[in-house]
Design a protein around this motif. Structure first.
Motif, mmCIF file in Angstrom:
data_model
loop_
_atom_site.group_PDB
_atom_site.id
_atom_site.type_symbol
_atom_site.label_atom_id
_atom_site.label_comp_id
_atom_site.label_asym_id
_atom_site.label_seq_id
_atom_site.Cartn_x
_atom_site.Cartn_y
_atom_site.Cartn_z
ATOM 1 N N ALA A 19 51.913 27.104 -60.903
ATOM 2 C CA ALA A 19 50.699 26.040 -59.970
ATOM 3 C C ALA A 19 51.161 25.742 -58.986
ATOM 4 O O ALA A 19 50.590 26.060 -57.415
ATOM 5 C CB ALA A 19 49.813 25.143 -60.624
ATOM 6 N N LEU A 20 52.251 25.453 -58.463
ATOM 7 C CA LEU A 20 53.112 25.004 -57.337
ATOM 8 C C LEU A 20 52.637 25.946 -56.115
ATOM 9 O O LEU A 20 52.519 25.757 -55.223
ATOM 10 C CB LEU A 20 54.279 24.451 -57.441
ATOM 11 C CG LEU A 20 54.755 23.449 -58.279
ATOM 12 C CD1 LEU A 20 55.674 22.553 -59.169
ATOM 13 C CD2 LEU A 20 53.717 21.871 -57.749
ATOM 14 N N PRO A 21 53.285 27.154 -56.674
ATOM 15 C CA PRO A 21 53.235 27.942 -54.362
ATOM 16 C C PRO A 21 51.898 28.603 -54.359
ATOM 17 O O PRO A 21 51.686 27.976 -52.854
ATOM 18 C CB PRO A 21 54.059 29.303 -55.679
ATOM 19 C CG PRO A 21 54.759 29.089 -56.888
ATOM 20 C CD PRO A 21 54.086 27.997 -57.451
ATOM 21 N N PRO A 22 51.099 28.654 -55.448
ATOM 22 C CA PRO A 22 49.827 28.932 -54.955
ATOM 23 C C PRO A 22 48.846 27.661 -54.448
ATOM 24 O O PRO A 22 47.951 26.926 -53.215
ATOM 25 C CB PRO A 22 49.021 29.263 -56.278
ATOM 26 C CG PRO A 22 49.558 29.170 -57.142
ATOM 27 C CD PRO A 22 50.750 28.734 -56.695
ATOM 28 N N VAL A 23 48.921 26.477 -54.679
ATOM 29 C CA VAL A 23 49.053 24.943 -54.152
ATOM 30 C C VAL A 23 49.184 25.235 -52.796
ATOM 31 O O VAL A 23 49.195 24.587 -51.993
ATOM 32 C CB VAL A 23 48.548 24.437 -55.001
ATOM 33 C CG1 VAL A 23 48.725 22.755 -54.652
ATOM 34 C CG2 VAL A 23 48.136 24.010 -56.219
ATOM 35 N N THR A 24 50.628 24.684 -52.733
ATOM 36 C CA THR A 24 51.247 24.573 -51.850
ATOM 37 C C THR A 24 51.499 25.576 -50.333
ATOM 38 O O THR A 24 51.977 25.601 -49.266
ATOM 39 C CB THR A 24 53.011 24.066 -51.854
ATOM 40 O OG1 THR A 24 53.745 25.479 -52.242
ATOM 41 C CG2 THR A 24 52.956 22.377 -53.174
ATOM 42 N N GLY A 25 51.213 27.036 -50.935
ATOM 43 C CA GLY A 25 51.245 28.425 -50.205
ATOM 44 C C GLY A 25 52.997 28.325 -49.615
ATOM 45 O O GLY A 25 52.822 29.463 -49.080
ATOM 46 N N SER A 26 53.296 27.994 -51.183
ATOM 47 C CA SER A 26 55.445 28.345 -50.037
ATOM 48 C C SER A 26 55.549 29.859 -50.979
ATOM 49 O O SER A 26 55.667 30.060 -52.114
ATOM 50 C CB SER A 26 56.026 27.342 -50.582
ATOM 51 O OG SER A 26 57.638 27.804 -50.664
#
Ligand SMILES: Nc1ncnc2c1ncn2[C@@H]1O[C@H](COP(=O)(O)OP(=O)(O)O)[C@@H](O)[C@H]1O
Ligand SMILES: [Mg+2]
Lengths: 320, 252, 285
Positions: A19-26
């Protein structure tokens, strides 16, 4: 004995990472985590034949390459969607392993290891010569392939989630295999194949099935990876170094252990990432990996998780 | 008749390890097998459990010829064995070791019932409380019990015991003999290789002597012990000969 | 036509002798220690670079310097044994495979760092020999002769010297050798040292013929596996014959089929022989 607790922390942890990339958009983060997920898939699958069954498949990357090529070809020629192509790639890899296993799984120890290296190199050399799949040049997508997924940018996010799903399935499957009667039979074979056979384990069948299972998931991972890359060539698809990286990850985390393969892949990717970006180590990352691997083999052969399991009885139940 | 061995011959290179061995085992009996070192006793067990192909002859189990079956299929038909040189699955726990027997032997148990079965059997052989220990960490007498437990857990009809008493102290021996008798009382047929004469004479219904791969004598313990051929064969092995003589005196 | 064949046979034989030498170190270590030395190729590459510095820094002919490399190789190999293998020599194969592989990573990693992976070549012009219309560069001829020489030396060492006999004793039965008063640790280290030294000499010789990078040893290593299973383990003669077969296959088959199929053929042979006859095609057992 309490069982089943390993997945209680492993799965939420995995979901959290995903979930980290979609949440941070990085996007940078997404690329890193994509690799981690792939490594976890590869290490967890290899663990089935190497860790549970005790057969060190040195050329295991061959199944990743086979799955990659099958699916890439189907997507390119027939315009097949990634998901069915990936499943067919996995099945192709598993069938190849099953058939191959009938021959090479008769070999034990180092002979098996060398034979699997030979298989990988033979397949690589063969693909180099097969013109219908691009020979040494390999195959390329033209950008129209990604249109079906809403363009290249979306296709990449799609491949990210697909890899996440494959990883999740692999981790759960590798856990279920280990905890099943089948897994018990495999671990008996690992400890003493002759004794296992005398106790009634159909070692021949079990080994072939384990080999097929451990080839299925890398086959799918290869499909997703090369879909995302947009091209596939023999040198990349059958790169022996990647095979050895897989073994390294399993050793690092802990041989035969679900949480171990996971941890090993995670630590390995971070370590490699760190060495590659750090200007001081950048050019020495290979030599440093060698030293680390040697230290593990010599002084901590049970790996990180194996080490913790040895030291703490309490944690053993959650670190299967 | 649960087991028929007919004209079994096995050679290793030039060495004839078994030569035309023929015998039968009745259901429920304990057949003791004696013979000097290298007589071919373990090889006979290997032939019955299917470890290797025999050169000639037949093995018939419960009326079915099994000569060509692989060991795992023989195990599922109900043949279980222990090894003279113990083969614990070192990195599996004691319980898991026994579960392997229960899961893949004739019992064909699922994991849950295998675990229950393992608990029972471990208690039966006196390894209760050791279940979670890694098998590799056990001492030798415990490993012998583990071999026994693993074999028993498979619910066998025929149990092959290869020198389960060797290396045990007198207390452990009498303990193990109790276990053997208890197994027989469950109705399991036993073939038992043993060097300790008094022990084997004590528990066996019948005894068979092998020398240089040949069966030289068969009968009640007393008959075999008094067989001049057997005594002669053991004269080359003073310790055993004395054991045999002592035993005869004791009985006579 | 005939000349083409003759050329292929001559070239194949000379190359095969070099392949045999390249494989012999792997074979020795495998046969004696039951260790598959995955750093074999890296040591071959080190030999190539040793040749490079001989020529460029010391203006020394590789065919003289190779003897110095042999001696240094023994010490380097023994040091490698004590650092990376001694502790795990009785552990399962996986440990020794990975340990030797990590040695390879270190060598190749440092090599890449220092030398980069740009191809290099050394220029030893020594004229050529013409046999039946085939022109053979003198370096090739010398390479073949030196390979035979080193293998004969290995035979002499293994069968005529005390240390060599100790190595053979240890390879037959480690425990019995220990009981007979042989220091197995030193003997194993020496065997590994000699295996490594032979790999390095093969590298020196190969460098006189082909351009190379720090990665070039890999190809020889893979070929050495093929040769070991062709010729059987623990027999220097077997390695030589295996090498000759491979050299001839490479040169003769390519008269008929495209060169690009050769690697496939080699590895297919490797897998096939392993499965059918794991003790090696020419092994006595
Ligand atoms: N796998 C084998 N390979 C070669 N020889 C063997 C093998 N197994 C047993 N033998 C030989 O067969 C003979 C009988 O051995 P064995 O059956 O173990 O004797 P026992 O159990 O009566 O002491 C011995 O001479 C032994 O060396
Ligand atoms: Mg015996």
């Amino acid at each position: 004995m309490e069982r089943g607790k390993t997945l209680f922390w492993l799965i939420p942890f995995l979901v959290f990472i995903v979930a980290l990339p979609p949440v941070t958009g990085s996007v940078t983060l997404r690329e890193g985590i994509f690799l981690i997920l792939m490594y976890v898939t590869l290490a967890s699958s290899l663990n089935v034949i190497m860790g549970y069954t005790g057969y060190v498949s040195f050329g295991h990357i061959v199944f990743y390459g086979i799955g990659g090529y099958i699916s890439f070809y189907l997507m390119l020629r027939d315009g097949m969607h990634l998901i069915p192509a990936m499943i067919l790639g996995g099945i192709g890899a598993a069938l190849a392993a099953f058939a191959l296993g009938e021959a090479v799984l008769r070999l034990r120890g180092a002979f098996f290891a060398i034979a699997t290296i030979g298989v990988n190199e033979a397949v690589k050399a063969l693909v180099n010569n097969l013109n219908f799949i691009g020979g040494a040049e390999g195959l390329f997508f033209n950008f129209s392939v990604y249109k079906a997924y809403g363009g290249a940018a979306r296709a990449i996010w799609f491949s990210y989630y697909t890899m996440a799903a494959v990883t999740l399935i692999t981790v759960v499957a590798s856990y279920l295999i280990k905890m099943s009667k089948f897994g018990l039979g495999l671990r008996a074979i690992r400890e003493d194949e002759d004794a296992a056979i005398i106790l009634g384990v159909n070692a021949k069948r079990y080994k072939s099935l384990a080999y097929a299972a451990s080839a299925f998931f890398p086959g799918m991972a290869g499909a997703v990876f090369f879909f995302k890359a947009g091209n596939i060539e023999p040198h990349d698809a059958f790169h022996l170094i990647k095979s050895i990286e897989m073994i390294f990850m399993v050793m690092l985390g802990g041989y035969g252990n679900v949480a171990g393969a996971f941890t090993g892949a995670l630590v390995y990717e971070r370590l490699k990432g760190f060495l590659l970006v750090n200007p001081l180590f950048k050019n020495l990352h290979m030599a440093i990996s060698g030293v680390v691997l040697l230290l593990i083999v010599l002084f901590m052969p049970q790996g990180i998780i194996g080490f913790i399991r040895e030291k703490s009885k309490k944690l053993r139940g959650v670190l299967e | 008749m649960i087991l028929q061995v007919e004209d079994v011959t096995k050679t290793f290179g030039g060495l004839v390890a078994l030569s035309d061995v023929t015998f039968q085992v009745e259901e429920g009996e304990i057949l003791g097998i004696i013979g000097p070192n290298g007589a071919g006793k373990t090889t006979l067990f290997n032939a019955i459990s299917g470890v290797f192909k025999i050169d000639k002859g037949k093995v018939i189990f419960k009326g079915k010829e099994i000569t060509k079956l692989p060991p795992n299929q023989r195990a599922q038909l109900g043949i279980a064995r222990t090894h003279q040189i113990v083969k614990p699955l070192d990195d599996l726990s004691v319980v898991e070791n026994v579960m392997v027997g229960a899961c893949f032997g004739k019992g064909n148990a699922g994991l849950a019932s295998a675990r229950r079965k393992a608990g029972e059997v471990l208690e039966f052989v006196g390894l209760e409380g050791k279940g979670d220990v890694l098998a590799g960490k056990l001492n030798v007498p415990e490993k012998k019990r583990l071999e026994m437990a693993r074999a028993l857990a498979s619910d066998p009809d025929l149990l092959l015991l290869d020198e389960v008493l060797a290396g045990l102290n007198p207390a452990e021996i009498s303990n193990m003999l109790e276990v053997v008798k208890a197994i027989r009382n469950k109705g399991i047929t036993i073939l038992m290789i043993e060097h300790l004469m008094h022990a084997i004479m004590n528990v066996s219904d019948r005894v068979m002597a092998l020398v240089y791969g040949r069966k030289i004598s068969e009968g009640t313990p007393k008959e075999v012990a008094n067989d001049p051929q057997v005594v002669e064969a053991y004269l080359g092995d003073p310790e055993l000969a004395i054991g045999l003589l002592k035993d005869k005196r004791g009985r006579g | 036509m005939l000349a083409t064949w003759l050329g292929a046979v001559l070239n194949g034989t000379l190359l095969g002798l070099l392949y045999g030498l390249a494989a012999i170190g792997l074979n020795l270590i495998w046969g004696v220690m039951n260790v598959i030395n995955l750093s074999h190729g890296a040591f071959i590459a080190l030999g190539m670079f040793a040749a490079y510095f001989m020529v460029h820094s010391f203006h020394l002919s590789p065919f003289i310097g190779v003897f110095a490399v042999l001696v240094m190789g023994v010490f380097l190999g023994m040091a490698t044994y004590f650092v990376s293998l001694h502790r795990i020599i009785s552990a399962p194969e996986l440990s020794t495979l990975l340990a030797t592989y990590s040695v390879s990573l270190v060598i190749i990693g440092l090599g890449t760092f220092i030398f980069t992976t740009n191809p290099r070549a050394i220029d030893v012009r020594m004229g050529a020999l013409s046999i039946g219309g085939t022109v053979l560069p003198m370096t090739r001829v010398l390479t073949g002769l030196f390979s035979v020489g080193f293998i004969l030396w290995l035979y002499y060492f293994l069968y005529r010297t005390w240390s060599g006999k100790a190595i053979r004793a240890v390879s037959m039965n480690r425990d019995a050798a220990e009981l007979m008063g042989i220091n197995t640790t030193i003997t194993l280290a020496l065997a590994f040292g000699i295996g490594v030294a032979l790999a390095m000499t093969a590298g020196v010789l190969a460098a006189t013929i082909f351009p190379f990078t720090i990665l070039s040893g890999g190809g020889y290593e893979l070929k050495s596996f093929v040769i070991c299973v062709l010729g059987g383990l623990g027999s220097p003669l077997g390695a030589m014959i295996g090498g000759l077969i491979l050299g001839l296959i490479e040169n003769l088959i390519t008269l008929q089929i495209p060169t690009s199929y050769v690697p496939f053929l080699e590895f297919a042979i490797l897998v096939f022989i392993l499965v059918v006859r794991p003790t090696g095609l020419l092994a006595r057992r």
